[in-house]
Design a protein around this motif. Sequence first.
Motif, PDB file in Angstrom:
ATOM      1  N   TRP A   1       0.815  -1.209   0.000  1.00 33.74           N
ATOM      2  CA  TRP A   1       0.000   0.000   0.000  1.00 33.74           C
ATOM      3  C   TRP A   1       0.851   1.261   0.000  1.00 33.74           C
ATOM      4  CZ3 TRP A   1      -4.910   0.336  -1.244  1.00 33.74           C
ATOM      5  CH2 TRP A   1      -5.705  -0.807  -1.164  1.00 33.74           C
ATOM      6  N   GLU A   2       2.020   1.190   0.606  1.00 37.13           N
ATOM      7  CA  GLU A   2       2.895   2.359   0.660  1.00 37.13           C
ATOM      8  C   GLU A   2       3.870   2.408  -0.516  1.00 37.13           C
ATOM      9  OE1 GLU A   2       2.713   4.807   2.742  1.00 37.13           O
ATOM     10  OE2 GLU A   2       1.150   3.931   4.007  1.00 37.13           O
TER      11      GLU A   2
ATOM     12  N   ALA B   1     -13.716 -10.521 -21.353  1.00 36.32           N
ATOM     13  CA  ALA B   1     -12.329 -10.386 -20.900  1.00 36.32           C
ATOM     14  C   ALA B   1     -12.237  -9.288 -19.851  1.00 36.32           C
ATOM     15  CB  ALA B   1     -11.401 -10.067 -22.077  1.00 36.32           C
ATOM     16  N   GLY B   2     -11.329  -9.477 -18.887  1.00 38.68           N
ATOM     17  CA  GLY B   2     -11.142  -8.481 -17.828  1.00 38.68           C
ATOM     18  C   GLY B   2      -9.682  -8.288 -17.495  1.00 38.68           C
ATOM     19  N   ILE B   3      -9.380  -7.152 -16.878  1.00 36.85           N
ATOM     20  CA  ILE B   3      -8.036  -6.838 -16.419  1.00 36.85           C
ATOM     21  C   ILE B   3      -8.132  -6.295 -15.000  1.00 36.85           C
ATOM     22  CG2 ILE B   3      -8.210  -4.559 -17.511  1.00 36.85           C
ATOM     23  CD1 ILE B   3      -4.973  -6.562 -16.887  1.00 36.85           C
ATOM     24  N   TRP B   4      -7.204  -6.744 -14.129  1.00 33.60           N
ATOM     25  CA  TRP B   4      -7.264  -6.338 -12.722  1.00 33.60           C
ATOM     26  C   TRP B   4      -5.886  -6.435 -12.093  1.00 33.60           C
ATOM     27  CZ3 TRP B   4     -11.269  -8.750  -8.794  1.00 33.60           C
ATOM     28  CH2 TRP B   4     -11.640  -7.775  -7.872  1.00 33.60           C
ATOM     29  N   ALA B   5      -5.479  -5.394 -11.415  1.00 28.95           N
ATOM     30  CA  ALA B   5      -4.273  -5.421 -10.572  1.00 28.95           C
ATOM     31  C   ALA B   5      -4.700  -5.827  -9.169  1.00 28.95           C
ATOM     32  CB  ALA B   5      -3.600  -4.045 -10.553  1.00 28.95           C
ATOM     33  N   VAL B   6      -4.254  -6.990  -8.705  1.00 26.02           N
ATOM     34  CA  VAL B   6      -4.864  -7.608  -7.528  1.00 26.02           C
ATOM     35  C   VAL B   6      -4.002  -7.576  -6.277  1.00 26.02           C
ATOM     36  CG1 VAL B   6      -6.324  -9.109  -8.918  1.00 26.02           C
ATOM     37  CG2 VAL B   6      -4.039  -9.883  -8.263  1.00 26.02           C
TER      38      VAL B   6
ATOM     39  N   ASP C   1      -6.301  -8.311   0.373  1.00 23.69           N
ATOM     40  CA  ASP C   1      -7.329  -7.291   0.200  1.00 23.69           C
ATOM     41  C   ASP C   1      -7.087  -6.087   1.101  1.00 23.69           C
ATOM     42  OD1 ASP C   1      -8.232  -7.910   2.758  1.00 23.69           O
ATOM     43  OD2 ASP C   1      -9.968  -9.048   2.073  1.00 23.69           O
ATOM     44  N   ASN C   2      -8.048  -5.168   1.083  1.00 22.52           N
ATOM     45  CA  ASN C   2      -7.880  -3.907   1.809  1.00 22.52           C
ATOM     46  C   ASN C   2      -7.806  -4.099   3.312  1.00 22.52           C
ATOM     47  OD1 ASN C   2      -8.224  -3.017  -0.761  1.00 22.52           O
ATOM     48  ND2 ASN C   2     -10.174  -1.991  -0.416  1.00 22.52           N
ATOM     49  N   ALA C   3      -8.326  -5.211   3.817  1.00 22.57           N
ATOM     50  CA  ALA C   3      -8.288  -5.486   5.256  1.00 22.57           C
ATOM     51  C   ALA C   3      -7.133  -6.401   5.632  1.00 22.57           C
ATOM     52  CB  ALA C   3      -9.612  -6.110   5.704  1.00 22.57           C
ATOM     53  N   GLY C   4      -6.238  -6.669   4.674  1.00 21.36           N
ATOM     54  CA  GLY C   4      -5.121  -7.547   4.964  1.00 21.36           C
ATOM     55  C   GLY C   4      -5.495  -9.015   4.988  1.00 21.36           C
ATOM     56  N   ARG C   5      -6.603  -9.375   4.365  1.00 24.31           N
ATOM     57  CA  ARG C   5      -7.042 -10.766   4.288  1.00 24.31           C
ATOM     58  C   ARG C   5      -6.779 -11.327   2.892  1.00 24.31           C
ATOM     59  NH1 ARG C   5      -8.141 -12.908   9.382  1.00 24.31           N
ATOM     60  NH2 ARG C   5      -9.589 -11.579  10.536  1.00 24.31           N
ATOM     61  N   ASP C   6      -6.835 -12.630   2.785  1.00 30.66           N
ATOM     62  CA  ASP C   6      -6.701 -13.287   1.494  1.00 30.66           C
ATOM     63  C   ASP C   6      -7.908 -12.956   0.626  1.00 30.66           C
ATOM     64  OD1 ASP C   6      -5.425 -15.568  -0.207  1.00 30.66           O
ATOM     65  OD2 ASP C   6      -7.559 -16.026  -0.093  1.00 30.66           O
ATOM     66  N   SER C   7      -7.646 -12.580  -0.629  1.00 29.38           N
ATOM     67  CA  SER C   7      -8.733 -12.140  -1.514  1.00 29.38           C
ATOM     68  C   SER C   7      -8.981 -13.097  -2.668  1.00 29.38           C
ATOM     69  CB  SER C   7      -8.406 -10.751  -2.074  1.00 29.38           C
ATOM     70  OG  SER C   7      -7.228 -10.783  -2.861  1.00 29.38           O
ATOM     71  N   GLN C   8      -8.330 -14.247  -2.692  1.00 32.30           N
ATOM     72  CA  GLN C   8      -8.449 -15.123  -3.853  1.00 32.30           C
ATOM     73  C   GLN C   8      -9.858 -15.690  -4.006  1.00 32.30           C
ATOM     74  OE1 GLN C   8      -4.625 -17.466  -4.705  1.00 32.30           O
ATOM     75  NE2 GLN C   8      -4.475 -17.077  -2.523  1.00 32.30           N
TER      76      GLN C   8
ATOM     77  N   ASP D   1      -7.073  -1.919  -4.656  1.00 34.63           N
ATOM     78  CA  ASP D   1      -7.275  -0.479  -4.785  1.00 34.63           C
ATOM     79  C   ASP D   1      -7.575  -0.081  -6.225  1.00 34.63           C
ATOM     80  OD1 ASP D   1      -4.825  -0.990  -5.857  1.00 34.63           O
ATOM     81  OD2 ASP D   1      -3.823   0.740  -4.962  1.00 34.63           O
ATOM     82  N   THR D   2      -7.787  -1.037  -7.097  1.00 34.30           N
ATOM     83  CA  THR D   2      -8.121  -0.738  -8.485  1.00 34.30           C
ATOM     84  C   THR D   2      -9.404  -1.458  -8.866  1.00 34.30           C
ATOM     85  OG1 THR D   2      -6.763  -2.585  -9.253  1.00 34.30           O
ATOM     86  CG2 THR D   2      -5.712  -0.425  -9.173  1.00 34.30           C
ATOM     87  N   GLU D   3     -10.113  -0.865  -9.837  1.00 32.47           N
ATOM     88  CA  GLU D   3     -11.353  -1.463 -10.307  1.00 32.47           C
ATOM     89  C   GLU D   3     -11.068  -2.622 -11.256  1.00 32.47           C
ATOM     90  OE1 GLU D   3     -13.177   1.721 -12.447  1.00 32.47           O
ATOM     91  OE2 GLU D   3     -11.886   1.477 -14.198  1.00 32.47           O
ATOM     92  N   LEU D   4     -12.084  -3.399 -11.538  1.00 34.97           N
ATOM     93  CA  LEU D   4     -12.039  -4.442 -12.550  1.00 34.97           C
ATOM     94  C   LEU D   4     -12.709  -3.907 -13.799  1.00 34.97           C
ATOM     95  CD1 LEU D   4     -11.661  -7.402 -13.560  1.00 34.97           C
ATOM     96  CD2 LEU D   4     -13.878  -7.904 -12.514  1.00 34.97           C
ATOM     97  N   GLN D   5     -11.974  -3.881 -14.903  1.00 40.34           N
ATOM     98  CA  GLN D   5     -12.549  -3.461 -16.177  1.00 40.34           C
ATOM     99  C   GLN D   5     -12.841  -4.686 -17.017  1.00 40.34           C
ATOM    100  OE1 GLN D   5     -10.358  -0.448 -18.225  1.00 40.34           O
ATOM    101  NE2 GLN D   5     -10.301   0.937 -16.462  1.00 40.34           N
TER     102      GLN D   5
END
Length: 1021
Positions: free
Chosen positions: A329-330, A750-755, A760-767, A940-944
């Motif tokens: 994040w930093e 099709a989608g693009i995402w920086a993951v 995740d934002n709470a420091g948990r696994d987001s898979q 911190d990024t959207e899914l397009q």
Amino acid sequence: MILSTTKASQLARLHTFLSFTAFIGALVIASSLHYTKVVQNAVAGWPEEWFPSVSATIGDWYPERNIFQILIALNSGKFGRVIFFSMSPRFALIGYGYLLNRSKFPSSALPGLMLVTGILRSLSCGGWVYITSSDDHDAHDILMILYIVLNLPWMFGNIQLSRGNVRRRRRYRILWAFRFWVTLLPMIYFFIQHKVHHVPGAYTYYAFCEWSLIFFDILYDSVTILDFENNELEVSINYFLASQGSHSSIFRCPSTSTDKNVSTLSAGEKSSLVQEHAEAHPETHLPLISELLVTCRPSLSFLSDLYFAYQSWTLLTGLPITLFYFSIWELALAGPEFSSLAALSPLLLGFTPVLSFATSRGGRTALAGAAGAIGIGLWWAESVWVRLGAVIFGVFCSGIRWAAEWRSDTQPGYHYVGFLLSSLSKHLNYGNNPAWPILDSATGGQHVIVLILGFFALIEFGTRPDYPFPASLDEVQQSSPKVGNRQAPAFREQWLLPSLALGSLIYSLHERLSDPSSLIAWSWSGFPTSGPHPHVHAPLTLLAQVLAAFLVLALSPFDSPPLSKAPSRVPRVAAVFPNISAHPLVFAIGVLSTYLMHTRTGWVGYAGGLLNAAFLTFITPAILQNAGAAARTCGAGRVFGRHGLSGSVFLFVGTFTVAYAFVPGAWSFRERTDLVLTAQLALIAPFFNWHPSSLSSAAPLPPIPRVARRYIRTTLALIAVATLIGPLRKSAPPAPTPAPAHERARILNAGIWAVHFGIDNAGRDSQHAMRDLFRDLDLDVVGLLETDLHRPVFGRQGSYMDIGPGPNKHTWGCVLLSKFPILSSRHHLLPSPDGELAPAIEAVIDAYGVNVTVIVAHNGQEETPLDRELQATELARIMSASYPDPLIFPRIPAPYQIMVTDGRVHDINKDDMDRWCEYIFYRGVHRTAYARVSRGSVTDTELQVGQFAIPAYGTTTGEGAVPEADLYLRAQREDLPKEHWFPDAFFGNAESGGVRGHYYHVFDAPLYYKLPLASASASAQ
């Protein structure tokens, strides 16, 4: 003047009576006078809540609060101007218990530890009694938690001091301690239900557990009645008025009948005395709960030790991934990274009191219990800072306990088998250790089960009989087998080289073997596959380690317990090849395997990795043995403290090979994984015997007792079986063949995402959250960025079709996930002279019989404009080279015009100028829809998302086939067939609607475009 002489057991009875009266009296009065008020809480009241909690009963209402505190004051022993310290039941019992235990165990530090613990425990008890929840809720809770934590060393320490001719004292203590700690588990569960999930009625069940803890605690302390009765302890009480300033008591206890001073006996005399005592008093060595424990005790002891090794490895590997949340994040050193220095905690073993505590039974029990209860037990905390602090504390305690065991343990195989269990648990849990703090119950966490196992392991370890124990390291050296005609020499007076070797070894295990699929990521080269697949062949890594561990067993000397008359012996193969683990040929194998693993791909690279895994496994017990011997000679704090320091340095430097752009001074490590690997080998090299004449006199592999050998062998076999069965479990029932969601309409979503590496934002696994979003949006092809999960700072295996460039490519990675078959793929490392190396995947997929090129790339940051220009030029070259084949490029943008013009592609929406860092380009397919979906809590990024209709094979879709103006003709959703509609569930906003925080934003709805006639005809067919 002497007031009276009384039995100390009467004080214990008085203490028990006052304690029960205080709590039961308060409960009866509160329930009688204002029942509905005392059951009310912040979530619910009567009738959902129908039983009062302890805190509400003793602290919220008059008069029960006052009556309770008066009775507790009587128990503390202060009456007006006359102070009867000797008659203070609580503190008197602590003091007299100390004197009694000191007389029984004059050379043990445990009685003193129990004295200090008892005083602190009593003070914390007074804190939560007199500072009620209505006075200061936080202070009340903190003191209550401190009291419970102090109960751990208090209970287990007193169980250890309860050895003697009266079996029921220890039995009762084990019984009440067992019930106390077991009750904690449902109490924590119901507290979470009440506090976090706000479930009405949960606090009532929490209250039952809370009251049970109180009564079990009182009953545990009541066993002191038996202590004092058995020893016929009497107290003569002298008193003077407080104004005269003195009071005293006389402690009298019959002397023990031991004829010899045990502390002056030699080791052999002690063993003989122990055996004679066991034969004369067999009843004192029988199990306390069941005769079955006589047979099962060795097995239970092995399983307990194995659990503690697993727990330590879990905490060690869980710390980097927890703290890395702050770095991503930093995009810089945020400060918490230095919490990895918790691994330096063994430095404290340089202080004699700490060393004495850490090597004692009570100390090891307390350290293991604290590490598990805090490091793993606080997984439920919402604050990532709390979870980070918890795992730091766990690593701190585990490091001290680990080092103390390595200093004296003759069975380092326990520790490595524990490492294999940690790796296996990740393999079976889709790449996440089930006890990591980044997980919860929704993402595969099994913390409650792990804590229950830890509780039973603590009970076993705390109540384990003193004998038969494995021989101490001193005894093993005295009886170590001779090699040739000479006795194996003692370890030389050196500490730095063994310490550095151990630090390098621990990091190497963590870096490459803590996840079975990491070595496959090192050798992965794309499609068509010319090597192992992460999901199919990852078990081979574990099997290589298991086979190497079996080889260690075959070469290790047999050893017998101290009380056994059977001599130690060397296996035949070990006699023929003495000290083979330190032979330079073994080191040569390590060098060769490292070279192949780093420089080769496919099966050759993976074969090098397997050989490297076997090499590290084979040398682990001997390196631990050497480090332990150096610690006994030169000091445990010195040896193991430096091992922690060298491991931490490797952790930072290994990360700087990639993350150099944001860390001052890290540039010198840019893309130098080869130097890091070389340094690891260089620090391990001094362990090996380089002088030919020393090969026959080097220290042998550590002896392993026959019983432990059998248990280790069985465990290794079970690990091998579980490793092979694991993939079958994942595919049963058989997983369906990947297929697009709208095959009839020839649609590709099709989608693009920086993951952010799956955190995740709470420091948990987001898979799991990513998986669910891809499923709900019917995505067929997804490009994921920032996905290298095979470094020690991540440590998780991926579950993707093409996992992109591996850790040895010095990049944070990218991934291509596709429901269409991948015909071929190439990995690219884009020009990056100024910043971090940018990865790219160029793949050809079979989309409805049409070869479509898909490119996923992570370009340079805004701080490196030269990199962005050079990378855009290279990507444009790659795209132009495949012209006029259809192409889809979900990507992070570089200079726009270079990409569009030179790459000969179209932008999915050229009028959308505020897309931050995610663009989608295409060519040769028909774009029909475009949506921007909010990130939720994943990153911190959207899914397009872009939707494309694949033209029929042979249809002309090249440049000029469709007029430029027609490419951007908008349409209403109703103008398109329903197969083209994005799901309605994602309509909404941040306040309402959407799915798990994901909703269409920016445009508030997907944008739709007119379908060209050729594709429309194909859809209608």
